[in-house]
Design an enzyme around this catalytic site. Sequence first.
Site: not given
Length: 595
Positions: A103, A154, A212, A214, A388, A425-426
């Site tokens: 992730d 996500s 969460h 994902t 983050h 995912d990103h």
Amino acid sequence: MHCLQFVAFVAWCGGLIPGSWTATLQPPPLIQTLSAGSDIGPEFSLGQQQPQAPPQEKGEPEDAIFWRNVGLKQLKKTIDQAKRADEHSYTKKARNIIIFIGDGMGVSTISAGRIYKGQYLKHGYGEEETLSFDHFPNTGMAKTYNVDKQVPDSAGTATALFTGIKTHYGAIGVDATRSKVDAKLGRIENIMEWAQKEGKRTGVVTTTRITHATPAATYAHIYDRDWECETEVPPESVGIHADIARQLVENAPGNRFNVILGGGMSPMGILNATEVKRTKFEGPTETICSRRDRRNLPAEWLAHHSKDKVRPALVHNRDDLLAVNAKKVDHLMGLFRNNHITYSIAREEGEPSLQEMTETALKVLERGDDSPGFVLLVEGGRIDQGHHMNYARAALHEVYEFDLAIQAALNMTDSDETLILVTADHSHAVTFNGYALRGNDILGASNLHEKADPMVYETISYANGPGYYDHLANDSRPANSSNMWMPLKLYTEEERRAPTYRHLASVPRKDETHGGEDVAVFASGPGSSLVRGVFEQNYVAYVMSYAGCLGPAKDFDDSCEDHKEKKPIKSGAGSSLQAAVLPILAAAFLRGRLL
């Protein structure tokens, strides 16, 4: 004057003449980023004067049928390219599929993570180190945007990866026609549902909460990713949308998973009141909802599987996980923290590693050659959460832990029958910058050797995030200096090596953002040659579908039937048929089996 120079000159002049140009200049017609004649993907037209509204704002949603066509067209394009090259490895079929999601693991994170691994293990300088998936024979690049966001989240990206349908930012398991007041509207099937229809065993492993974004995308269908507990569902959706935790234990495919391992006891209605937190991490993700309906969802899950031949296993710590008779038990749930599993760099006592969870999951899922096989998601979810908070050290250590889990899977599976995909995912707004010397600490200062530089800065920094506040000079700015940042030398070595140390961010935000660039997809095993070039992220689902003979691409051609009968694939078979029926196949699958 050359035409490009002229265009640039006119654009510059427009910026000086008030009212003569709109605030946002459109690129001239000769600078086209997308070809209208392309044989793949949606066709976008470039307006000459005004920006075009997204399709969903014009009443033309990029819905499930739209994205199904995009995915199947990409699959056809890739197969046609292989046929022209007289290359037929794409026809190989996978009994097992493992998809690893790092992730937030963009390319800069992979590069920095590789060096971190080498330096952490003291393997030379670091730059020459390799990650387990560096050796995979096939790679591609996936475009990650959501249907309504240039930079995605996500939920939307996981939905694209597992269903083959791109959707809105924040949506899980539903397409762009989703509704707060109709839970069935826009609902789409995912790879775990496809797999279970084929009799395959299924499982999910994550370092985040099991509810969460994902992991939730493998079993939930819900308007908003934040509805993890019933307390988060808004009044207009109560009684219509079941919260994510409930969907895991009440509905298929979640309640049929053979393996569920991760964090998130609180949304599931249980709590470890004596849980220890030796290291205090910050950020929005460190808080979590709790249930008020007094439901104990793990107990309900146990009751649901009470008639299993082998008693289901529910565990809450590493020792109990490793003590499970994994080769016999059919259903295993492990919830190891109230919230997410702690960052591995500060692992708490009793927490399993991602590698240990992956190894246990594979033992539960593998049942020998007579079994139809399995599909497993493994998520290294805290790479994202470290970024983050600008916790670069914590994030890169998560990459290392993620790599160990991938290597474990490679060691435990047969490469001739297991398709392994590794992707993100990103990405994130993290930069790997400067002109650091070879072997320089990847988490250290980049330019100590450049004596003339006015400011010492780190190799890893962020475009935005809370690290801005930590590094702002305030009263410590040197006299007569325009430098707004606190000198790095004012931090002690102990402070900078702490897992909670934040690297500098140039724009203040409480929570650093994702990045919008393409992410890498690494593939190994049967069907891996389908991963090549640049493609929409939803295409990954069609690679798994075609290679695994499950879901919408199972009947794309005769290769699945040929595989069953062990017949060789004929080079040109099915080409004209595919071209004729692609749109019909996509619409029929969605209307008949999904919607």
